[in-house]
Write a protein that holds these residues in place. Structure first.
Motif, PDB file in Angstrom:
ATOM      1  N   LEU A  97      84.634 -62.796 -10.504  1.00  0.00           N
ATOM      2  CA  LEU A  97      85.341 -61.709  -9.833  1.00  0.00           C
ATOM      3  C   LEU A  97      86.225 -62.231  -8.715  1.00  0.00           C
ATOM      4  N   ASP A  98      85.702 -63.206  -7.968  1.00  0.00           N
ATOM      5  CA  ASP A  98      86.453 -63.790  -6.859  1.00  0.00           C
ATOM      6  C   ASP A  98      87.767 -64.390  -7.372  1.00  0.00           C
ATOM      7  N   ALA A 114      78.921 -64.082 -12.139  1.00  0.00           N
ATOM      8  CA  ALA A 114      79.815 -62.924 -12.248  1.00  0.00           C
ATOM      9  C   ALA A 114      80.621 -62.773 -10.963  1.00  0.00           C
ATOM     10  N   TYR A 115      79.962 -63.027  -9.853  1.00  0.00           N
ATOM     11  CA  TYR A 115      80.613 -62.971  -8.560  1.00  0.00           C
ATOM     12  C   TYR A 115      81.735 -64.017  -8.492  1.00  0.00           C
ATOM     13  N   LYS A 116      81.436 -65.234  -8.947  1.00  0.00           N
ATOM     14  CA  LYS A 116      82.448 -66.300  -8.913  1.00  0.00           C
ATOM     15  C   LYS A 116      83.656 -65.913  -9.758  1.00  0.00           C
ATOM     16  N   VAL A 149      90.256 -61.677  -8.469  1.00  0.00           N
ATOM     17  CA  VAL A 149      90.966 -60.990  -7.387  1.00  0.00           C
ATOM     18  C   VAL A 149      92.082 -61.875  -6.836  1.00  0.00           C
ATOM     19  N   VAL A 150      91.795 -63.168  -6.687  1.00  0.00           N
ATOM     20  CA  VAL A 150      92.829 -64.114  -6.211  1.00  0.00           C
ATOM     21  C   VAL A 150      94.020 -64.093  -7.164  1.00  0.00           C
ATOM     22  N   ILE A 201      78.221 -57.816 -13.647  1.00  0.00           N
ATOM     23  CA  ILE A 201      78.480 -57.447 -12.245  1.00  0.00           C
ATOM     24  C   ILE A 201      77.337 -56.613 -11.687  1.00  0.00           C
TER      25      ILE A 201
END
Lengths: 185, 203
Positions: free
Chosen positions: B127-128, B123-125, B131-132, B116
């Motif tokens: 994290l997304d 890493a962003y994908k 969160v969902v 991150i």
């Protein structure tokens, strides 16, 4: 060179980790808006299409029920409203109305989704902030469930209880249910 | 042992990752086999990893008694203990293997933090997706709370109905006799009380 908008958002925990460039990009997805006293921001059941940050003024969060209005919270400056709808776009689980003249900022859900899809660092950081909020609320709710389950296991008290006591107990527990629901919006 | 990238392609959490990203990611993951009854972590423990179920079933428990019901059952593709990746606070529930065996992938918090901080696209994908998943979990958990509260209200209501009925009918003051009274059978004799019960249940 000071930018009042940047200063304001920099003070909100959800946006505090953003660099000036990232804030500038996010601010492009944000619109200022005003409400006069008594005006609704949104009603329970409305589509969840935006999050809001309060700049000035106060709003109340409530539910309209046959037995009357149930107030859940009062929100003031720097409060963030509905950030979780940025993720799942669910219908509003409570109504929000201005108590006096209010100015706020509106972050559109579709605009934010655009930033997310394009892997923008600004959206990335806001996402992390939302994740923290959701975790806190998950922990609170699990805690409440634990407490509820342990109350069930307790032995019933061996004294006469009037039926009327249930009438006064019920609204408090009802509010907890509804508060839990609202805090997901 | 690192999981094969081809295996990772089937995991919902990694569904947005390109093959090259899966290859890179696989070096940060460990695959494990767990056996029936094995406790993955306990409520209150320090948290350092997230687990993804590849196959088998894991039960989630909100207190540590062996015979209490699971509040959730997690299966293929489900995330277990993912809050550790976000806030690193103590475990909020106990998780235990309920099928014969379970295969999981472990992602450590420190590895995820490094990815991150580097703001790597994959890493962003992750994290997304994370969160969902957390938001879905929050909605489900809220509904479970409402159910738990309703059950509690209902149980309390049944108890009070028995007591009120006994008083009205002029029955025994002894608690053990009251337990034999079935609240539903009381409807026939005390319509006004029955109506109030029905009103409360239909809320």
């Amino acid at each position: 060179m000071s930018n009042p908008l940047q200063d304001f958002f920099g003070r909100i925990p959800l946006f505090s980790g953003l660099t000036p460039d990232e804030l500038t990009e996010l601010i492009r997805a944000i619109q200022p808006t005003q409400l006069s006293k008594g005006q609704f921001l949104f009603k329970e059941g409305d589509p969840g299409d935006a999050a809001y940050v309060v700049e000035r003024g106060e709003l109340e969060v409530f539910l309209d029920r046959p037995e009357g209005q149930i107030q859940l919270a009062v929100l003031g400056a720097n409060a963030v409203i509905g950030e979780i709808t940025l993720i799942d776009g669910r219908k509003r689980t409570a109504s929000v109305k201005a108590i006096d003249d209010v100015s706020l900022f509106r972050l559109d859900q579709q605009e934010f989704s655009f930033l997310r899809r394009n892997l923008r660092p600004a959206a990335f950081k806001v996402l992390r902030g939302i994740a923290h909020t959701v975790c806190d609320r998950l922990r609170e709710t699990n805690d409440l469930i634990s407490k509820t389950l342990s109350e069930e296991i307790q032995q019933p008290k061996l004294r006469e209880e009037k039926v009327e006591e249930t009438e006064s107990e019920k609204p408090k527990q009802g509010i907890l249910d509804r508060l839990a629901f609202w805090r997901t919006s | 042992m690192n999981p094969k990238p081809t295996l990772l392609a089937h995991v919902p959490l990694f569904s947005e990752l390109a093959p090259k990203e899966l290859e890179l990611l696989s070096h940060h993951l460990v695959m494990k086999e767990l056996l029936a009854g094995q406790v993955i972590f306990r409520q209150g423990e320090a948290a350092s990893s997230c687990f993804i179920v590849l196959d088998g079933e894991i039960g989630v428990y909100l207190d540590d008694a062996e015979d209490t019901e699971a509040v959730a059952i997690l299966e293929d593709g489900a995330l277990v203990g993912q809050m550790a990746l976000i806030d690193g606070k103590r475990r909020s529930a106990t998780c235990r293997v309920i099928s014969t065996t379970v295969h999981v992938i472990e992602l450590r918090r420190d590895d995820f933090e490094r990815l991150i901080t580097a703001q790597t696209p994959f890493a962003y994908k992750i994290l997304d997706k994370l969160v969902v998943d957390l938001v879905k979990r929050l909605r489900q958990t809220n509904e479970r709370l409402v159910d738990a509260r309703r059950e509690q209200n209902h149980a309390a209501m049944q108890k009070k109905t028995r007591e009120a009925a006994a008083r009205l009918v002029g029955g025994p003051k002894d608690r053990t006799d009251l337990d034999d009274l079935d609240p539903d059978s009381i409807q026939v004799f005390i319509p006004s009380l029955e109506q109030r019960m029905r009103d409360r249940r239909n809320k």
